[in-house]
Design a protein around this motif. Sequence first.
Motif, PDB file in Angstrom:
ATOM      1  N   THR A 166      -9.101  -3.277  -7.431  1.00 49.78           N
ATOM      2  CA  THR A 166      -9.312  -3.207  -8.881  1.00 49.78           C
ATOM      3  C   THR A 166     -10.512  -4.036  -9.321  1.00 49.78           C
ATOM      4  O   THR A 166     -10.823  -4.077 -10.510  1.00 49.78           O
ATOM      5  CB  THR A 166      -8.066  -3.718  -9.647  1.00 49.78           C
ATOM      6  N   ILE A 167     -11.174  -4.703  -8.381  1.00 50.11           N
ATOM      7  CA  ILE A 167     -12.316  -5.564  -8.726  1.00 50.11           C
ATOM      8  C   ILE A 167     -13.513  -4.691  -9.092  1.00 50.11           C
ATOM      9  O   ILE A 167     -13.887  -3.800  -8.328  1.00 50.11           O
ATOM     10  CB  ILE A 167     -12.663  -6.497  -7.558  1.00 50.11           C
ATOM     11  N   PRO A 168     -14.150  -4.922 -10.245  1.00 48.80           N
ATOM     12  CA  PRO A 168     -15.296  -4.097 -10.661  1.00 48.80           C
ATOM     13  C   PRO A 168     -16.384  -4.044  -9.596  1.00 48.80           C
ATOM     14  O   PRO A 168     -16.660  -5.043  -8.920  1.00 48.80           O
ATOM     15  CB  PRO A 168     -15.792  -4.814 -11.927  1.00 48.80           C
ATOM     16  N   PHE A 169     -16.978  -2.865  -9.443  1.00 47.61           N
ATOM     17  CA  PHE A 169     -17.960  -2.665  -8.375  1.00 47.61           C
ATOM     18  C   PHE A 169     -19.158  -3.590  -8.504  1.00 47.61           C
ATOM     19  O   PHE A 169     -19.827  -3.907  -7.513  1.00 47.61           O
ATOM     20  CB  PHE A 169     -18.413  -1.203  -8.338  1.00 47.61           C
ATOM     21  N   LYS A 170     -19.439  -4.070  -9.719  1.00 45.92           N
ATOM     22  CA  LYS A 170     -20.598  -4.940  -9.922  1.00 45.92           C
ATOM     23  C   LYS A 170     -20.420  -6.294  -9.241  1.00 45.92           C
ATOM     24  O   LYS A 170     -21.393  -7.015  -9.024  1.00 45.92           O
ATOM     25  CB  LYS A 170     -20.861  -5.138 -11.412  1.00 45.92           C
ATOM     26  N   ALA A 171     -19.174  -6.642  -8.888  1.00 44.51           N
ATOM     27  CA  ALA A 171     -18.931  -7.894  -8.165  1.00 44.51           C
ATOM     28  C   ALA A 171     -19.428  -7.812  -6.727  1.00 44.51           C
ATOM     29  O   ALA A 171     -19.588  -8.837  -6.059  1.00 44.51           O
ATOM     30  CB  ALA A 171     -17.448  -8.242  -8.178  1.00 44.51           C
ATOM     31  N   ASN A 172     -19.618  -6.577  -6.238  1.00 39.95           N
ATOM     32  CA  ASN A 172     -20.203  -6.345  -4.910  1.00 39.95           C
ATOM     33  C   ASN A 172     -19.423  -7.045  -3.798  1.00 39.95           C
ATOM     34  O   ASN A 172     -20.007  -7.662  -2.898  1.00 39.95           O
ATOM     35  CB  ASN A 172     -21.670  -6.800  -4.885  1.00 39.95           C
ATOM     36  N   ILE A 173     -18.105  -6.941  -3.839  1.00 40.45           N
ATOM     37  CA  ILE A 173     -17.306  -7.549  -2.772  1.00 40.45           C
ATOM     38  C   ILE A 173     -17.421  -6.693  -1.507  1.00 40.45           C
ATOM     39  O   ILE A 173     -17.852  -5.547  -1.547  1.00 40.45           O
ATOM     40  CB  ILE A 173     -15.821  -7.678  -3.173  1.00 40.45           C
ATOM     41  N   ASP A 174     -17.010  -7.285  -0.384  1.00 38.10           N
ATOM     42  CA  ASP A 174     -16.978  -6.541   0.866  1.00 38.10           C
ATOM     43  C   ASP A 174     -15.574  -6.645   1.459  1.00 38.10           C
ATOM     44  O   ASP A 174     -14.848  -7.622   1.215  1.00 38.10           O
ATOM     45  CB  ASP A 174     -17.997  -7.096   1.851  1.00 38.10           C
ATOM     46  N   ILE A 175     -15.166  -5.640   2.207  1.00 33.17           N
ATOM     47  CA  ILE A 175     -13.849  -5.618   2.843  1.00 33.17           C
ATOM     48  C   ILE A 175     -14.023  -5.271   4.309  1.00 33.17           C
ATOM     49  O   ILE A 175     -14.742  -4.323   4.646  1.00 33.17           O
ATOM     50  CB  ILE A 175     -12.920  -4.572   2.190  1.00 33.17           C
ATOM     51  N   ASN A 176     -13.353  -6.025   5.165  1.00 32.18           N
ATOM     52  CA  ASN A 176     -13.344  -5.728   6.591  1.00 32.18           C
ATOM     53  C   ASN A 176     -12.113  -4.872   6.883  1.00 32.18           C
ATOM     54  O   ASN A 176     -10.999  -5.367   6.957  1.00 32.18           O
ATOM     55  CB  ASN A 176     -13.303  -7.019   7.407  1.00 32.18           C
ATOM     56  N   PHE A 177     -12.327  -3.566   7.021  1.00 36.18           N
ATOM     57  CA  PHE A 177     -11.213  -2.657   7.299  1.00 36.18           C
ATOM     58  C   PHE A 177     -10.917  -2.692   8.804  1.00 36.18           C
ATOM     59  O   PHE A 177     -11.354  -1.840   9.572  1.00 36.18           O
ATOM     60  CB  PHE A 177     -11.560  -1.238   6.851  1.00 36.18           C
ATOM     61  N   ASN A 178     -10.123  -3.701   9.181  1.00 38.80           N
ATOM     62  CA  ASN A 178      -9.802  -3.927  10.591  1.00 38.80           C
ATOM     63  C   ASN A 178      -8.422  -3.388  10.951  1.00 38.80           C
ATOM     64  O   ASN A 178      -7.790  -3.839  11.908  1.00 38.80           O
ATOM     65  CB  ASN A 178      -9.886  -5.425  10.906  1.00 38.80           C
ATOM     66  N   ASN A 179      -7.952  -2.418  10.185  1.00 37.47           N
ATOM     67  CA  ASN A 179      -6.592  -1.903  10.348  1.00 37.47           C
ATOM     68  C   ASN A 179      -6.382  -1.250  11.711  1.00 37.47           C
ATOM     69  O   ASN A 179      -7.223  -0.488  12.181  1.00 37.47           O
ATOM     70  CB  ASN A 179      -6.294  -0.889   9.251  1.00 37.47           C
ATOM     71  N   LYS A 180      -5.230  -1.537  12.306  1.00 37.38           N
ATOM     72  CA  LYS A 180      -4.862  -0.977  13.613  1.00 37.38           C
ATOM     73  C   LYS A 180      -3.815   0.118  13.490  1.00 37.38           C
ATOM     74  O   LYS A 180      -3.427   0.739  14.478  1.00 37.38           O
ATOM     75  CB  LYS A 180      -4.326  -2.087  14.531  1.00 37.38           C
ATOM     76  N   SER A 181      -3.318   0.355  12.290  1.00 37.18           N
ATOM     77  CA  SER A 181      -2.350   1.429  12.051  1.00 37.18           C
ATOM     78  C   SER A 181      -2.745   2.147  10.766  1.00 37.18           C
ATOM     79  O   SER A 181      -3.659   1.726  10.056  1.00 37.18           O
ATOM     80  CB  SER A 181      -0.929   0.860  11.944  1.00 37.18           C
ATOM     81  N   LYS A 182      -2.037   3.218  10.461  1.00 33.22           N
ATOM     82  CA  LYS A 182      -2.416   4.052   9.334  1.00 33.22           C
ATOM     83  C   LYS A 182      -2.411   3.268   8.019  1.00 33.22           C
ATOM     84  O   LYS A 182      -1.519   2.470   7.751  1.00 33.22           O
ATOM     85  CB  LYS A 182      -1.456   5.234   9.212  1.00 33.22           C
ATOM     86  N   PHE A 183      -3.411   3.559   7.193  1.00 31.98           N
ATOM     87  CA  PHE A 183      -3.481   2.908   5.883  1.00 31.98           C
ATOM     88  C   PHE A 183      -4.177   3.823   4.883  1.00 31.98           C
ATOM     89  O   PHE A 183      -4.867   4.779   5.239  1.00 31.98           O
ATOM     90  CB  PHE A 183      -4.198   1.565   5.969  1.00 31.98           C
ATOM     91  N   ILE A 184      -3.983   3.498   3.602  1.00 32.12           N
ATOM     92  CA  ILE A 184      -4.611   4.199   2.482  1.00 32.12           C
ATOM     93  C   ILE A 184      -5.478   3.193   1.740  1.00 32.12           C
ATOM     94  O   ILE A 184      -5.050   2.054   1.496  1.00 32.12           O
ATOM     95  CB  ILE A 184      -3.545   4.740   1.503  1.00 32.12           C
ATOM     96  N   TYR A 185      -6.666   3.619   1.358  1.00 30.43           N
ATOM     97  CA  TYR A 185      -7.519   2.781   0.510  1.00 30.43           C
ATOM     98  C   TYR A 185      -7.718   3.496  -0.822  1.00 30.43           C
ATOM     99  O   TYR A 185      -8.217   4.611  -0.868  1.00 30.43           O
ATOM    100  CB  TYR A 185      -8.867   2.501   1.167  1.00 30.43           C
ATOM    101  N   PHE A 186      -7.311   2.843  -1.908  1.00 27.41           N
ATOM    102  CA  PHE A 186      -7.414   3.411  -3.251  1.00 27.41           C
ATOM    103  C   PHE A 186      -8.281   2.465  -4.079  1.00 27.41           C
ATOM    104  O   PHE A 186      -7.878   1.354  -4.392  1.00 27.41           O
ATOM    105  CB  PHE A 186      -6.023   3.529  -3.870  1.00 27.41           C
ATOM    106  N   ASP A 187      -9.475   2.916  -4.424  1.00 29.16           N
ATOM    107  CA  ASP A 187     -10.415   2.096  -5.182  1.00 29.16           C
ATOM    108  C   ASP A 187     -10.455   2.604  -6.616  1.00 29.16           C
ATOM    109  O   ASP A 187     -10.822   3.753  -6.864  1.00 29.16           O
ATOM    110  CB  ASP A 187     -11.808   2.179  -4.544  1.00 29.16           C
ATOM    111  N   LEU A 188     -10.084   1.764  -7.573  1.00 31.09           N
ATOM    112  CA  LEU A 188     -10.079   2.196  -8.960  1.00 31.09           C
ATOM    113  C   LEU A 188     -11.487   2.408  -9.506  1.00 31.09           C
ATOM    114  O   LEU A 188     -11.664   3.044 -10.543  1.00 31.09           O
ATOM    115  CB  LEU A 188      -9.320   1.195  -9.834  1.00 31.09           C
TER     116      LEU A 188
END
Length: 230
Positions: A166-188
């Motif tokens: 939910t963090i506004p895109f202008k904050a320019n955060i980064d995420i390390n998608f290191n998932n080893k099992s199934k996951f969903i990514y939902f970006d508002l």
Amino acid sequence: MKYALIGHNIEYSKSKEWFESQGVEYEVFDTDDLKGTIDKIKADPEIGGFNVTTPYKQEVIKYLDFVEGDSVNCVKKLSDGSLWGKSFDGSAFCLELSRLLDSHDDWELTFPNKCAILGNGGVVPVIYKELAESAEVVDIFARNPKDKEYPLTEFNAKRYSLIVNTIPFKANIDINFNNKSKFIYFDLNYADDRLVKKAERNRNCSWSVNGLDMLETQARFALNWWREDI
């Protein structure tokens, strides 16, 4: 009757585009004067209601006569001039998530049991409430964490089957998608797909979506509510 949107630094918003595609006159108030803008809307008999977006979803509450919940993204002007506020963010989010789950037969869970919400802005209380009704774990990570929240720096994606940003895109955060099992990514966010595309590159990502469909769903809910007779 016409409607409006109040927010600040929202030049990226697609709300006006959607409402006008429905034949609705819609005005955007990109302002740092929330109270003055509300007073202007109250004085305009042609405006029947308005949406509220960042950063005012909680601040707006003190200017309303009737409120449902801890966060507001939609306000209806009643016949006596009073203002009634509620949020359709939670119901729109859950509807879109349910549609995704229903459209993927290979998803191993009926509902993600471990969820992470990134950010603690105005939309988060309603998202948290909806997820907490079904999920085993719902953790909040924020740049400036409050009580019972965690620092964003401690977020570890592989612990969660659903990640909601939910963090506004202008904050320019980064995420390390290191998932080893199934996951969903939902970006508002819907104005920047950088993290959506990054999540997709992880082979364990069942799907990764932005918030455009959710925007359109909550806008439709708002329009139907505004047009209802009280």
